[in-house]
Design a protein around this motif. Sequence first.
Motif, PDB file in Angstrom:
ATOM      1  N   LYS A  22      34.515 141.118 -24.795  1.00 46.21           N
ATOM      2  CA  LYS A  22      34.249 142.496 -25.204  1.00 46.21           C
ATOM      3  C   LYS A  22      33.841 143.392 -24.040  1.00 46.21           C
ATOM      4  O   LYS A  22      34.272 144.546 -23.924  1.00 46.21           O
ATOM      5  CB  LYS A  22      33.139 142.496 -26.269  1.00 46.21           C
ATOM      6  N   ILE A  23      32.995 142.866 -23.157  1.00 45.14           N
ATOM      7  CA  ILE A  23      32.368 143.693 -22.121  1.00 45.14           C
ATOM      8  C   ILE A  23      33.009 143.429 -20.765  1.00 45.14           C
ATOM      9  O   ILE A  23      33.210 142.279 -20.368  1.00 45.14           O
ATOM     10  CB  ILE A  23      30.849 143.410 -22.072  1.00 45.14           C
ATOM     11  N   GLU A  24      33.311 144.502 -20.046  1.00 47.12           N
ATOM     12  CA  GLU A  24      33.939 144.366 -18.729  1.00 47.12           C
ATOM     13  C   GLU A  24      32.936 143.883 -17.682  1.00 47.12           C
ATOM     14  O   GLU A  24      33.233 143.035 -16.862  1.00 47.12           O
ATOM     15  CB  GLU A  24      34.552 145.703 -18.294  1.00 47.12           C
ATOM     16  N   ASN A  25      31.724 144.426 -17.716  1.00 48.49           N
ATOM     17  CA  ASN A  25      30.695 144.010 -16.754  1.00 48.49           C
ATOM     18  C   ASN A  25      29.895 142.867 -17.361  1.00 48.49           C
ATOM     19  O   ASN A  25      29.041 143.061 -18.209  1.00 48.49           O
ATOM     20  CB  ASN A  25      29.781 145.193 -16.419  1.00 48.49           C
ATOM     21  N   ASN A  26      30.188 141.640 -16.917  1.00 45.72           N
ATOM     22  CA  ASN A  26      29.604 140.446 -17.548  1.00 45.72           C
ATOM     23  C   ASN A  26      28.329 139.943 -16.866  1.00 45.72           C
ATOM     24  O   ASN A  26      27.790 138.922 -17.247  1.00 45.72           O
ATOM     25  CB  ASN A  26      30.632 139.302 -17.519  1.00 45.72           C
ATOM     26  N   LYS A  27      27.860 140.639 -15.851  1.00 44.55           N
ATOM     27  CA  LYS A  27      26.809 140.100 -14.983  1.00 44.55           C
ATOM     28  C   LYS A  27      25.573 139.620 -15.742  1.00 44.55           C
ATOM     29  O   LYS A  27      25.015 138.565 -15.426  1.00 44.55           O
ATOM     30  CB  LYS A  27      26.395 141.180 -13.960  1.00 44.55           C
ATOM     31  N   ASP A  28      25.169 140.348 -16.769  1.00 49.38           N
ATOM     32  CA  ASP A  28      23.923 140.007 -17.461  1.00 49.38           C
ATOM     33  C   ASP A  28      24.127 139.394 -18.840  1.00 49.38           C
ATOM     34  O   ASP A  28      23.166 139.209 -19.589  1.00 49.38           O
ATOM     35  CB  ASP A  28      23.047 141.268 -17.597  1.00 49.38           C
ATOM     36  N   ILE A  29      25.355 139.058 -19.169  1.00 50.89           N
ATOM     37  CA  ILE A  29      25.640 138.577 -20.531  1.00 50.89           C
ATOM     38  C   ILE A  29      24.895 137.282 -20.849  1.00 50.89           C
ATOM     39  O   ILE A  29      24.282 137.130 -21.905  1.00 50.89           O
ATOM     40  CB  ILE A  29      27.156 138.372 -20.731  1.00 50.89           C
ATOM     41  N   LEU A  30      24.928 136.327 -19.921  1.00 48.78           N
ATOM     42  CA  LEU A  30      24.329 135.020 -20.199  1.00 48.78           C
ATOM     43  C   LEU A  30      22.815 135.094 -20.354  1.00 48.78           C
ATOM     44  O   LEU A  30      22.201 134.174 -20.887  1.00 48.78           O
ATOM     45  CB  LEU A  30      24.707 134.021 -19.115  1.00 48.78           C
ATOM     46  N   LYS A  31      22.195 136.191 -19.904  1.00 54.26           N
ATOM     47  CA  LYS A  31      20.749 136.343 -20.071  1.00 54.26           C
ATOM     48  C   LYS A  31      20.397 136.538 -21.546  1.00 54.26           C
ATOM     49  O   LYS A  31      19.252 136.318 -21.950  1.00 54.26           O
ATOM     50  CB  LYS A  31      20.251 137.531 -19.254  1.00 54.26           C
ATOM     51  N   ARG A  32      21.379 136.942 -22.353  1.00 53.11           N
ATOM     52  CA  ARG A  32      21.128 137.156 -23.778  1.00 53.11           C
ATOM     53  C   ARG A  32      21.200 135.846 -24.564  1.00 53.11           C
ATOM     54  O   ARG A  32      20.871 135.801 -25.739  1.00 53.11           O
ATOM     55  CB  ARG A  32      22.151 138.129 -24.357  1.00 53.11           C
ATOM     56  N   PHE A  33      21.686 134.808 -23.920  1.00 56.35           N
ATOM     57  CA  PHE A  33      21.860 133.517 -24.593  1.00 56.35           C
ATOM     58  C   PHE A  33      20.969 132.462 -23.940  1.00 56.35           C
ATOM     59  O   PHE A  33      20.686 132.531 -22.748  1.00 56.35           O
ATOM     60  CB  PHE A  33      23.317 133.066 -24.510  1.00 56.35           C
ATOM     61  N   ASN A  34      20.549 131.507 -24.750  1.00 55.61           N
ATOM     62  CA  ASN A  34      19.794 130.373 -24.222  1.00 55.61           C
ATOM     63  C   ASN A  34      20.802 129.364 -23.683  1.00 55.61           C
ATOM     64  O   ASN A  34      21.432 128.627 -24.438  1.00 55.61           O
ATOM     65  CB  ASN A  34      18.934 129.736 -25.321  1.00 55.61           C
ATOM     66  N   LYS A  35      20.961 129.351 -22.352  1.00 56.21           N
ATOM     67  CA  LYS A  35      22.003 128.511 -21.741  1.00 56.21           C
ATOM     68  C   LYS A  35      21.788 127.027 -22.026  1.00 56.21           C
ATOM     69  O   LYS A  35      22.736 126.248 -22.052  1.00 56.21           O
ATOM     70  CB  LYS A  35      22.054 128.764 -20.226  1.00 56.21           C
ATOM     71  N   LYS A  36      20.549 126.633 -22.251  1.00 52.15           N
ATOM     72  CA  LYS A  36      20.276 125.217 -22.531  1.00 52.15           C
ATOM     73  C   LYS A  36      20.812 124.810 -23.900  1.00 52.15           C
ATOM     74  O   LYS A  36      21.069 123.633 -24.145  1.00 52.15           O
ATOM     75  CB  LYS A  36      18.766 124.958 -22.461  1.00 52.15           C
ATOM     76  N   GLU A  37      20.963 125.784 -24.802  1.00 50.56           N
ATOM     77  CA  GLU A  37      21.418 125.466 -26.159  1.00 50.56           C
ATOM     78  C   GLU A  37      22.925 125.637 -26.320  1.00 50.56           C
ATOM     79  O   GLU A  37      23.477 125.315 -27.371  1.00 50.56           O
ATOM     80  CB  GLU A  37      20.684 126.353 -27.175  1.00 50.56           C
ATOM     81  N   ILE A  38      23.585 126.135 -25.297  1.00 54.61           N
ATOM     82  CA  ILE A  38      25.039 126.324 -25.383  1.00 54.61           C
ATOM     83  C   ILE A  38      25.737 124.987 -25.192  1.00 54.61           C
ATOM     84  O   ILE A  38      25.498 124.270 -24.225  1.00 54.61           O
ATOM     85  CB  ILE A  38      25.523 127.328 -24.320  1.00 54.61           C
ATOM     86  N   ASP A  39      26.591 124.656 -26.143  1.00 53.36           N
ATOM     87  CA  ASP A  39      27.429 123.463 -26.047  1.00 53.36           C
ATOM     88  C   ASP A  39      28.678 123.865 -25.259  1.00 53.36           C
ATOM     89  O   ASP A  39      29.621 124.429 -25.810  1.00 53.36           O
ATOM     90  CB  ASP A  39      27.798 122.963 -27.443  1.00 53.36           C
ATOM     91  N   TRP A  40      28.679 123.579 -23.977  1.00 48.30           N
ATOM     92  CA  TRP A  40      29.760 124.049 -23.115  1.00 48.30           C
ATOM     93  C   TRP A  40      31.082 123.346 -23.416  1.00 48.30           C
ATOM     94  O   TRP A  40      32.156 123.915 -23.201  1.00 48.30           O
ATOM     95  CB  TRP A  40      29.382 123.889 -21.647  1.00 48.30           C
ATOM     96  N   ASP A  41      31.027 122.127 -23.932  1.00 52.17           N
ATOM     97  CA  ASP A  41      32.257 121.456 -24.339  1.00 52.17           C
ATOM     98  C   ASP A  41      32.898 122.192 -25.520  1.00 52.17           C
ATOM     99  O   ASP A  41      34.124 122.381 -25.566  1.00 52.17           O
ATOM    100  CB  ASP A  41      31.986 119.999 -24.716  1.00 52.17           C
ATOM    101  N   LEU A  42      32.056 122.614 -26.472  1.00 51.54           N
ATOM    102  CA  LEU A  42      32.555 123.387 -27.600  1.00 51.54           C
ATOM    103  C   LEU A  42      33.075 124.743 -27.119  1.00 51.54           C
ATOM    104  O   LEU A  42      34.110 125.225 -27.591  1.00 51.54           O
ATOM    105  CB  LEU A  42      31.453 123.589 -28.643  1.00 51.54           C
ATOM    106  N   PHE A  43      32.375 125.335 -26.168  1.00 51.88           N
ATOM    107  CA  PHE A  43      32.822 126.619 -25.606  1.00 51.88           C
ATOM    108  C   PHE A  43      34.230 126.482 -25.020  1.00 51.88           C
ATOM    109  O   PHE A  43      35.102 127.328 -25.256  1.00 51.88           O
ATOM    110  CB  PHE A  43      31.840 127.079 -24.522  1.00 51.88           C
ATOM    111  N   LEU A  44      34.461 125.403 -24.284  1.00 51.55           N
ATOM    112  CA  LEU A  44      35.792 125.171 -23.708  1.00 51.55           C
ATOM    113  C   LEU A  44      36.829 124.951 -24.804  1.00 51.55           C
ATOM    114  O   LEU A  44      37.960 125.447 -24.706  1.00 51.55           O
ATOM    115  CB  LEU A  44      35.753 123.970 -22.760  1.00 51.55           C
ATOM    116  N   ASP A  45      36.450 124.201 -25.849  1.00 47.46           N
ATOM    117  CA  ASP A  45      37.370 123.989 -26.970  1.00 47.46           C
ATOM    118  C   ASP A  45      37.759 125.323 -27.612  1.00 47.46           C
ATOM    119  O   ASP A  45      38.918 125.541 -27.982  1.00 47.46           O
ATOM    120  CB  ASP A  45      36.737 123.082 -28.028  1.00 47.46           C
ATOM    121  N   LEU A  46      36.779 126.201 -27.730  1.00 48.42           N
ATOM    122  CA  LEU A  46      37.034 127.512 -28.331  1.00 48.42           C
ATOM    123  C   LEU A  46      37.938 128.370 -27.452  1.00 48.42           C
ATOM    124  O   LEU A  46      38.816 129.079 -27.957  1.00 48.42           O
ATOM    125  CB  LEU A  46      35.715 128.242 -28.590  1.00 48.42           C
ATOM    126  N   THR A  47      37.726 128.311 -26.135  1.00 54.23           N
ATOM    127  CA  THR A  47      38.577 129.111 -25.242  1.00 54.23           C
ATOM    128  C   THR A  47      40.023 128.643 -25.313  1.00 54.23           C
ATOM    129  O   THR A  47      40.956 129.448 -25.192  1.00 54.23           O
ATOM    130  CB  THR A  47      38.111 129.031 -23.774  1.00 54.23           C
TER     131      THR A  47
END
Length: 395
Positions: A22-47
């Motif tokens: 959605k957002i072109e400037n992504n620099k601060d996006i991950l600050k809105r999420f708890n990176k420790k709780e992100i399932d990065w394998d699921l994220f890759l599956d979704l992409t």
Amino acid sequence: MGNTLNVANIPEELRLLLELVKIENNKDILKRFNKKEIDWDLFLDLTWHHRLFPVLYPKLKKIEEQVPPFVLKTLQAKYQENTIHMLQLTATMINISHALRNNQIRTLFLKGPLLGLELYGDISLRTSSDLDFLVPLEDLGKVENLLISMGYVKDDYFQSVLGDWKWRHHHIAFFHQKTNTKIEVHWRLNPGPGMEPCFNELWERKRTNLITGSPINLLGKEELCFFLITHGARHGWSRLRWLLDIKYLLNQELKWSVLSKLLKKYHYLHLGGQAIILSSQLLGVSIKREMESLIRGTRAQILAQESIFYLERMVNLHTEPLPDDIARFHKKHLYSLQSFQQKTLYILSIMYPYPTDLETLPLPKNLHFLYFPLRPFLTVWRITKKTAYSRRAKE
């Protein structure tokens, strides 16, 4: 703009993906999420499922210090692989377009590398598994012979009674084993029964893209938007790539009077509204004044909310058989997409003979007209036989 979509049940990883797109400037996006709780394998599956990795890789590359190295490495490999594939597909498209033009066959390319150029400005930013192009129905035999002479093999076979394939189906697939290329030759934009612009109407408003100096014909912008809206809706917008296409197209200059007229003529105004609501609330598209008439009332909003079902479950409609609950929902959703006129055509089409009637009671071709009066009896016979078989299986 009406009610807000209920997206409470979509996974956090999909929320992150949506924000990145959605957002072109992504620099601060991950600050809105708890990176420790992100399932990065699921994220890759979704992409991969949503076919958005080509768009996401350049964005995440800019903030690579915030992303696990294996995520970026995986996306990079997919991005590079897709770039090579799209270059090969572009060469195939040019070759096929040239052959069709030399044989005086009018052709309109629907998706493929052209969409990457038209909407994203770069073929590497969009995926495409095959080439889709539209030809007049009367030229279908010539196209088939030409493709076979070029080394393609027909990959689609369907039975037909009294020519029902012409309106029940909309494309036929061909495959080239050496180049591993799949082609879908369309004679309709969407499967029937249903109304849509005829080939000559689409041809009159075609555009020509001079990709690498070779002219390739494609749909006019409004006709392209019409096609992408109806195609995405028919698939429940189950892949966000289709919605991202809509976002980029809506941000271009469109003749809204032409698009609205098209949608109204063929009874798809509610699908236009559905696409606008989804692209606005999920991907941040600004609602222009010209769009407002399409999103009035509740129907477009209801249909948009129904599409969230597919996002919550990462539904892949191309993997069969579908789980029973998803198959039931999808069947009901497809029916809800239809206008009154389309539902009438659908009910009438049920009375038209099916290939299953031919299997139930084989008749000589010159007697196929008898399937019309026989169809109710053959249907009852199949149901009775199926019920009896189920009972025996339980005993």
